[in-house]
Design a protein around this motif. Structure first.
Motif, PDB file in Angstrom:
ATOM      1  N   LYS A   5       6.430   6.594  -5.543  1.00 19.19           N
ATOM      2  CA  LYS A   5       5.865   7.810  -6.129  1.00 19.19           C
ATOM      3  C   LYS A   5       5.436   7.616  -7.583  1.00 19.19           C
ATOM      4  O   LYS A   5       4.608   8.370  -8.092  1.00 19.19           O
ATOM      5  CB  LYS A   5       6.840   8.965  -5.996  1.00 19.19           C
ATOM      6  CG  LYS A   5       7.028   9.380  -4.547  1.00 19.19           C
ATOM      7  CD  LYS A   5       7.544  10.783  -4.449  1.00 19.19           C
ATOM      8  CE  LYS A   5       7.724  11.201  -3.010  1.00 19.19           C
ATOM      9  NZ  LYS A   5       6.515  11.427  -2.291  1.00 19.19           N
ATOM     10  N   ARG A   6       5.980   6.594  -8.242  1.00 21.52           N
ATOM     11  CA  ARG A   6       5.568   6.340  -9.633  1.00 21.52           C
ATOM     12  C   ARG A   6       4.079   6.056  -9.724  1.00 21.52           C
ATOM     13  O   ARG A   6       3.439   6.373 -10.726  1.00 21.52           O
ATOM     14  CB  ARG A   6       6.357   5.176 -10.226  1.00 21.52           C
ATOM     15  CG  ARG A   6       7.850   5.453 -10.347  1.00 21.52           C
ATOM     16  CD  ARG A   6       8.598   4.260 -10.855  1.00 21.52           C
ATOM     17  NE  ARG A   6       8.565   3.178  -9.863  1.00 21.52           N
ATOM     18  CZ  ARG A   6       9.082   1.973 -10.050  1.00 21.52           C
ATOM     19  NH1 ARG A   6       9.654   1.660 -11.202  1.00 21.52           N
ATOM     20  NH2 ARG A   6       9.032   1.061  -9.102  1.00 21.52           N
ATOM     21  N   LEU A   7       3.492   5.470  -8.674  1.00 22.18           N
ATOM     22  CA  LEU A   7       2.066   5.147  -8.688  1.00 22.18           C
ATOM     23  C   LEU A   7       1.187   6.396  -8.623  1.00 22.18           C
ATOM     24  O   LEU A   7      -0.012   6.323  -8.877  1.00 22.18           O
ATOM     25  CB  LEU A   7       1.721   4.206  -7.537  1.00 22.18           C
ATOM     26  CG  LEU A   7       2.340   2.820  -7.618  1.00 22.18           C
ATOM     27  CD1 LEU A   7       2.048   2.034  -6.338  1.00 22.18           C
ATOM     28  CD2 LEU A   7       1.848   2.063  -8.837  1.00 22.18           C
ATOM     29  N   SER A  11      -0.110   9.291 -15.780  1.00 20.97           N
ATOM     30  CA  SER A  11       0.252   8.940 -17.160  1.00 20.97           C
ATOM     31  C   SER A  11       0.707   7.489 -17.318  1.00 20.97           C
ATOM     32  O   SER A  11       0.805   7.003 -18.451  1.00 20.97           O
ATOM     33  CB  SER A  11       1.344   9.880 -17.678  1.00 20.97           C
ATOM     34  OG  SER A  11       2.586   9.606 -17.054  1.00 20.97           O
ATOM     35  N   ILE A  12       0.978   6.784 -16.226  1.00 25.87           N
ATOM     36  CA  ILE A  12       1.481   5.402 -16.343  1.00 25.87           C
ATOM     37  C   ILE A  12       0.367   4.372 -16.480  1.00 25.87           C
ATOM     38  O   ILE A  12       0.633   3.222 -16.829  1.00 25.87           O
ATOM     39  CB  ILE A  12       2.385   5.015 -15.149  1.00 25.87           C
ATOM     40  CG1 ILE A  12       1.581   4.876 -13.861  1.00 25.87           C
ATOM     41  CG2 ILE A  12       3.547   5.981 -15.007  1.00 25.87           C
ATOM     42  CD1 ILE A  12       2.353   4.245 -12.702  1.00 25.87           C
ATOM     43  N   TYR A  13      -0.876   4.759 -16.222  1.00 26.16           N
ATOM     44  CA  TYR A  13      -1.960   3.771 -16.128  1.00 26.16           C
ATOM     45  C   TYR A  13      -2.614   3.484 -17.469  1.00 26.16           C
ATOM     46  O   TYR A  13      -3.115   4.396 -18.130  1.00 26.16           O
ATOM     47  CB  TYR A  13      -3.013   4.228 -15.112  1.00 26.16           C
ATOM     48  CG  TYR A  13      -2.473   4.233 -13.709  1.00 26.16           C
ATOM     49  CD1 TYR A  13      -2.297   3.041 -13.012  1.00 26.16           C
ATOM     50  CD2 TYR A  13      -2.098   5.417 -13.093  1.00 26.16           C
ATOM     51  CE1 TYR A  13      -1.764   3.039 -11.739  1.00 26.16           C
ATOM     52  CE2 TYR A  13      -1.570   5.423 -11.809  1.00 26.16           C
ATOM     53  CZ  TYR A  13      -1.409   4.234 -11.144  1.00 26.16           C
ATOM     54  OH  TYR A  13      -0.883   4.229  -9.887  1.00 26.16           O
ATOM     55  N   PRO A  14      -2.679   2.197 -17.850  1.00 25.79           N
ATOM     56  CA  PRO A  14      -3.314   1.832 -19.116  1.00 25.79           C
ATOM     57  C   PRO A  14      -4.813   1.525 -19.004  1.00 25.79           C
ATOM     58  O   PRO A  14      -5.503   1.437 -20.015  1.00 25.79           O
ATOM     59  CB  PRO A  14      -2.552   0.571 -19.539  1.00 25.79           C
ATOM     60  CG  PRO A  14      -2.153  -0.053 -18.231  1.00 25.79           C
ATOM     61  CD  PRO A  14      -1.895   1.100 -17.287  1.00 25.79           C
ATOM     62  N   LEU A  85      -9.960   6.220 -11.547  1.00 30.93           N
ATOM     63  CA  LEU A  85      -9.193   5.103 -11.012  1.00 30.93           C
ATOM     64  C   LEU A  85      -8.325   4.479 -12.098  1.00 30.93           C
ATOM     65  O   LEU A  85      -8.838   3.917 -13.067  1.00 30.93           O
ATOM     66  CB  LEU A  85     -10.146   4.051 -10.441  1.00 30.93           C
ATOM     67  CG  LEU A  85     -11.139   4.574  -9.404  1.00 30.93           C
ATOM     68  CD1 LEU A  85     -12.248   3.567  -9.160  1.00 30.93           C
ATOM     69  CD2 LEU A  85     -10.416   4.935  -8.118  1.00 30.93           C
ATOM     70  N   GLY A  86      -7.017   4.595 -11.933  1.00 33.63           N
ATOM     71  CA  GLY A  86      -6.082   4.001 -12.881  1.00 33.63           C
ATOM     72  C   GLY A  86      -5.520   2.711 -12.325  1.00 33.63           C
ATOM     73  O   GLY A  86      -5.254   2.600 -11.128  1.00 33.63           O
ATOM     74  N   THR A  87      -5.317   1.739 -13.211  1.00 38.04           N
ATOM     75  CA  THR A  87      -4.792   0.437 -12.806  1.00 38.04           C
ATOM     76  C   THR A  87      -3.895  -0.124 -13.903  1.00 38.04           C
ATOM     77  O   THR A  87      -4.130   0.111 -15.090  1.00 38.04           O
ATOM     78  CB  THR A  87      -5.936  -0.566 -12.539  1.00 38.04           C
ATOM     79  OG1 THR A  87      -6.818  -0.018 -11.570  1.00 38.04           O
ATOM     80  CG2 THR A  87      -5.419  -1.912 -12.034  1.00 38.04           C
ATOM     81  N   GLY A  88      -2.893  -0.889 -13.484  1.00 38.18           N
ATOM     82  CA  GLY A  88      -2.024  -1.590 -14.416  1.00 38.18           C
ATOM     83  C   GLY A  88      -1.211  -2.635 -13.684  1.00 38.18           C
ATOM     84  O   GLY A  88      -1.216  -2.713 -12.454  1.00 38.18           O
TER      85      GLY A  88
END
Length: 144
Positions: A5-7, A11-14, A85-88
């Motif tokens: 679920k963190r994905l 807010s986590i994606y840089p 689209l967020g990615t890290g």
């Protein structure tokens, strides 16, 4: 399948990019189909890799290939619109990286994935050098 679920937390994606939801992305029921959702994730992964300078095959023959993808289809989506689209980076191995990515449309996370990219020289895994490792660390996903 990735159900982390963190994905689903934007807010986590840089790293961010966008893609367009095309009319042809729909299935017979009028939903964006799973193949299109995977294509959005491919855009996210490849844009991230390109922006890090890992896209072109190096003079030494080193290249990156996709080695796996675990996808969670999370919500229905429809044409028209844009997806954000967020990615890290989830993890960095000796010769591979695992990235996390998600597509968001209309404030909802519609798909998330963990994708592994392996660096090869010829057909042999090639170690990630210290400079690339340092660059990748800057894009580590929060909480991973």
């Amino acid at each position: 399948m990735s159900r982390d679920k963190r994905l689903q937390d934007r807010s986590i994606y840089p790293h961010w990019c966008t893609d367009t939801v095309r009319f042809s992305d729909q299935d017979a029921a009028g939903h964006v189909n799973n193949v299109a959702l995977c294509a959005y994730l491919e855009t996210a992964r490849l844009t991230f890799i390109r922006d890090l300078g890992m896209m072109a095959r190096g003079e030494d023959g080193v290249r990156g290939i996709s080695a796996g993808m675990n996808v969670s289809f999370l919500a229905e989506s429809h044409w028209p619109g844009q997806v954000e689209l967020g990615t890290g980076v989830i993890s960095i191995g000796t010769s591979s990286i695992t990235v996390g990515s998600a597509a968001f449309k209309d404030d909802a996370c519609i798909v998330a994935a963990e994708m592994t990219v392996v660096r090869l020289k010829g057909k042999t895994p090639h170690p990630i050098d210290p400079d690339l490792r340092a660059a990748l660390e800057k894009y580590r996903l929060k909480g991973f």
